[in-house]
Scaffold this motif. Sequence first.
Motif, short mmCIF file in Angstrom:
data_model
loop_
_atom_site.label_atom_id
_atom_site.label_comp_id
_atom_site.label_asym_id
_atom_site.label_seq_id
_atom_site.Cartn_x
_atom_site.Cartn_y
_atom_site.Cartn_z
N THR A 115 -0.93 -10.65 10.03
CA THR A 115 -0.70 -9.25 9.65
C THR A 115 -0.09 -9.20 8.25
OG1 THR A 115 1.58 -9.14 10.47
CG2 THR A 115 -0.21 -8.70 12.07
N PRO A 116 -0.16 -8.04 7.59
CA PRO A 116 0.48 -7.91 6.28
C PRO A 116 1.98 -8.22 6.32
CG PRO A 116 -1.05 -6.10 6.61
CD PRO A 116 -0.97 -6.83 7.92
N LEU A 117 2.65 -7.81 7.40
CA LEU A 117 4.09 -8.08 7.51
C LEU A 117 4.35 -9.58 7.58
CD1 LEU A 117 7.00 -7.12 7.84
CD2 LEU A 117 6.59 -6.99 10.32
N GLU A 118 3.56 -10.28 8.37
CA GLU A 118 3.75 -11.72 8.47
C GLU A 118 3.55 -12.40 7.12
OE1 GLU A 118 2.45 -12.39 13.17
OE2 GLU A 118 1.23 -13.24 11.55
N LEU A 119 2.54 -11.98 6.38
CA LEU A 119 2.31 -12.58 5.07
C LEU A 119 3.45 -12.24 4.11
CD1 LEU A 119 0.62 -14.19 3.11
CD2 LEU A 119 -0.70 -12.12 2.62
N GLY B 107 8.11 1.55 8.66
CA GLY B 107 7.95 0.23 9.28
C GLY B 107 6.68 -0.49 8.90
N GLU B 108 5.86 0.12 8.04
CA GLU B 108 4.59 -0.49 7.63
C GLU B 108 4.69 -1.07 6.22
OE1 GLU B 108 1.96 -0.77 9.64
OE2 GLU B 108 3.13 0.24 11.22
N VAL B 109 3.97 -2.14 5.98
CA VAL B 109 3.92 -2.73 4.65
C VAL B 109 3.02 -1.86 3.77
CG1 VAL B 109 3.25 -4.74 3.28
CG2 VAL B 109 4.29 -5.05 5.55
N PRO B 110 3.52 -1.35 2.66
CA PRO B 110 2.69 -0.51 1.80
C PRO B 110 1.60 -1.32 1.11
CG PRO B 110 4.79 -0.96 0.73
CD PRO B 110 4.89 -1.52 2.13
N ALA B 111 0.52 -0.66 0.79
CA ALA B 111 -0.63 -1.34 0.18
C ALA B 111 -0.77 -1.00 -1.30
CB ALA B 111 -1.91 -0.98 0.93
N VAL C 107 6.82 -3.55 -5.01
CA VAL C 107 7.84 -4.12 -5.89
C VAL C 107 9.18 -3.40 -5.79
CG1 VAL C 107 6.17 -5.07 -7.53
CG2 VAL C 107 7.04 -2.74 -7.86
N THR C 108 9.25 -2.31 -5.02
CA THR C 108 10.54 -1.66 -4.79
C THR C 108 11.28 -2.30 -3.62
OG1 THR C 108 9.70 0.02 -3.23
CG2 THR C 108 9.58 0.54 -5.59
N LEU C 109 10.61 -3.16 -2.87
CA LEU C 109 11.23 -3.80 -1.72
C LEU C 109 12.13 -4.95 -2.17
CD1 LEU C 109 8.08 -3.97 0.58
CD2 LEU C 109 10.04 -2.44 0.86
N PRO C 110 13.24 -5.18 -1.48
CA PRO C 110 14.15 -6.27 -1.89
C PRO C 110 13.47 -7.63 -1.80
CG PRO C 110 14.74 -5.40 0.29
CD PRO C 110 13.74 -4.46 -0.30
N GLY C 111 13.61 -8.41 -2.88
CA GLY C 111 13.04 -9.75 -2.91
C GLY C 111 11.56 -9.82 -3.21
N VAL C 112 10.95 -8.69 -3.55
CA VAL C 112 9.50 -8.65 -3.80
C VAL C 112 9.23 -8.34 -5.27
CG1 VAL C 112 7.31 -7.57 -3.21
CG2 VAL C 112 9.04 -7.94 -1.43
N GLY C 113 8.61 -9.28 -5.97
CA GLY C 113 8.17 -9.06 -7.34
C GLY C 113 6.66 -8.99 -7.41
N VAL D 106 0.26 -10.43 -1.23
CA VAL D 106 0.06 -9.54 -0.09
C VAL D 106 -1.14 -8.63 -0.31
CG1 VAL D 106 1.09 -7.66 1.26
CG2 VAL D 106 2.49 -9.62 0.57
N LEU D 107 -1.24 -8.04 -1.49
CA LEU D 107 -2.35 -7.13 -1.77
C LEU D 107 -3.68 -7.84 -1.68
CD1 LEU D 107 -0.88 -5.11 -4.79
CD2 LEU D 107 -1.29 -4.26 -2.48
N GLY D 108 -3.78 -9.01 -2.29
CA GLY D 108 -5.05 -9.70 -2.33
C GLY D 108 -5.49 -10.29 -1.00
N ASN D 109 -4.52 -10.79 -0.22
CA ASN D 109 -4.87 -11.53 0.98
C ASN D 109 -4.73 -10.73 2.27
OD1 ASN D 109 -5.29 -14.44 -0.10
ND2 ASN D 109 -3.41 -13.74 -1.06
N ALA D 110 -3.94 -9.68 2.26
CA ALA D 110 -3.77 -8.86 3.46
C ALA D 110 -4.50 -7.53 3.38
CB ALA D 110 -2.29 -8.61 3.73
#
Length: 259
Positions: A61-65, A135-139, A145-151, A158-162
């Motif tokens: 799932t996108p969250l797992e990735l 609760g969903e991973v944005p696409a 990039v607003t999420l903590p720890g995400v550049g 995530v975008l390319g693979n999920a």
Amino acid sequence: MGVGAGGYAARVPTTKPPTTTPPTSTPTGESRVALVRRARRIDRLLAERYPDAKAELDFTTPLELLVATVLSAQTTDVRVNATTPILFGRYPDAAAYASADPAELEQILGPLGFFRAKARAVIGLGQALVERFGGEVPARMADLVTLPGVGRKTANVVLGNAFGVPGITVDTHFGRLARRFGWTTSDDPVKVEHEVGGLFPRKDWTMLSHHVVWHGRRICHAKRPACGACPVASLCPSYGAGETDPVAAAKLVKTGPPR
């Protein structure tokens, strides 16, 4: 320094590249058309060498990735993949991460190193997803990039693979090879992403990333590249930066999942 079969003088990229490149020039002095053709030929040859290239983090799932990619900092994909089955089974959604007991999470993440910091990061990530994205991973890059720890690097993974949204993932392998190939002189990941992206059709960006990263992990190593076993040696301006003898180079090639 040697000279590759393509006629380019072998050289190691400078550690402090120019901050800007005149629009009419290319890193190797080729014409823009020649650089684009050579870059795309390299990608085609790498695709032939690595037909199974893909993200080496296990996910469904996108969250797992997203979580696996955040956890992969300063460790190997192999270690992350050994840890995530337990993690994903215990925390199936963002809400579960948001309310996780830090001590329990730290115990699961212990094998990855920096487990306290990573536990805090995953809990913060879950809380942000719950509070701001239902609760969903944005696409979208702008949201990710607003999420903590995400550049941008993690977001492009995530975008390319999920989500199937093309993106170039500039990790240490990709940046190193992009400079060795003469696609860029920059060591700034955002500049590398944009400069290399301009050489390829957008639809190819995600697979390009996999091809280059797989090659960097298996043959074009940071310290001892196996130039003599390289499928794109004749197209590489940096040919000769590593071992050129085919027999000796073959011994440097890594097979299987990088550790």
